[in-house]
Enzyme design. Structure first.
Site, PDB file in Angstrom:
ATOM      1  CG  ASN A 191      -2.007  -1.089   1.058  1.00 31.53           C
ATOM      2  OD1 ASN A 191      -2.697  -1.160   0.054  1.00 31.53           O
ATOM      3  ND2 ASN A 191      -2.110  -1.957   2.048  1.00 31.53           N
ATOM      4  CG  ASP A 238     -10.084  -9.345  -6.114  1.00 34.16           C
ATOM      5  OD1 ASP A 238      -9.239 -10.221  -6.418  1.00 34.16           O
ATOM      6  OD2 ASP A 238     -10.297  -9.000  -4.934  1.00 34.16           O
TER       7      ASP A 238
END
Length: 211
Positions: free
Chosen positions: A105, A186
């Site tokens: 992240n 996903d």
């Protein structure tokens, strides 16, 4: 760059929700392993009992003497938020081993590499001052981040593992990222059936830390 991984990182791991934090380790456990990670360790969109950390706990519970894993991973966790949470987690669980799976992240947000290194180094230092052994789980970024950033990220994990004398898994998803059947729709996370492979990637580097 690996196609599957590129999709995973481009779409991002910044997902809401909290990972499954385990209960306090049983008193019979000689070793407690604390896993501090993001959605890759938080069993995202699969049953908790299918996640690699849950599977790790099952494996540890069968050891003699017994050991236990605590999952303190949160989807969307960054190295800074992990750094801020770590002292309280160490005080609560008193682990003998800390597994750090953070950095994806940070990369997606374009965090300067020195800041990421500083956060990871600080977490290692806090743990090692308490005689806690550390294992770093590395991540990869897509080619559009450029070779300088991608190579610099790899170098951070390798350098910290060497200078701080920690264990290292260079790439957590090494065994599954190239296989679309091993990834969720996903394109971000492994499917439940792939989680044992993720654990098998971690285990050879974790096992020696379990004294």
């Amino acid at each position: 760059m690996r196609r599957c991984l590129g999709l995973m990182m481009c779409c991002g791991l910044l997902l809401g929700g909290i990972g499954s934090a385990g209960a306090a380790a049983p008193k019979t456990a000689v070793n407690t392993v604390l896993v501090l990670g993001d959605s890759l360790s938080a069993a995202h969109n699969i049953p908790i009992e299918s996640g690699w950390v849950f599977l790790l706990n099952a494996r540890l519970s069968n050891m003699v003497p017994k050991a236990a894993a605590i999952n303190a991973s949160i989807s969307g966790e960054t190295s800074l938020s992990g750094r801020n949470r770590l002292p309280a987690l160490l005080q609560k669980y008193h682990p003998s081993v800390l597994v750090i799976e953070l950095g994806a992240n940070d990369g997606l947000q374009g965090l300067p590499l020195p800041a990421l290194r500083d956060n990871l180094a600080a977490m290692i230092d806090v743990a090692q001052k308490q005689k806690i052994r550390v294992l770093l789980l590395g991540i990869e970024l897509p080619v559009n981040y450029g070779p300088q950033y991608r190579d610099g990220l790899r170098a951070i994990y390798a350098d910290l593992a060497k200078t701080k004398r920690t264990g290292l898994v260079p790439f957590l998803l090494e065994s599954v990222a190239l296989d679309p059947a091993m990834m969720q729709d996903d394109g971000l996370h492994p499917v439940a059936s792939a989680e044992p492979k993720v654990l098998d990637t971690v285990w050879p580097q974790l096992q020696p830390l379990l004294k």
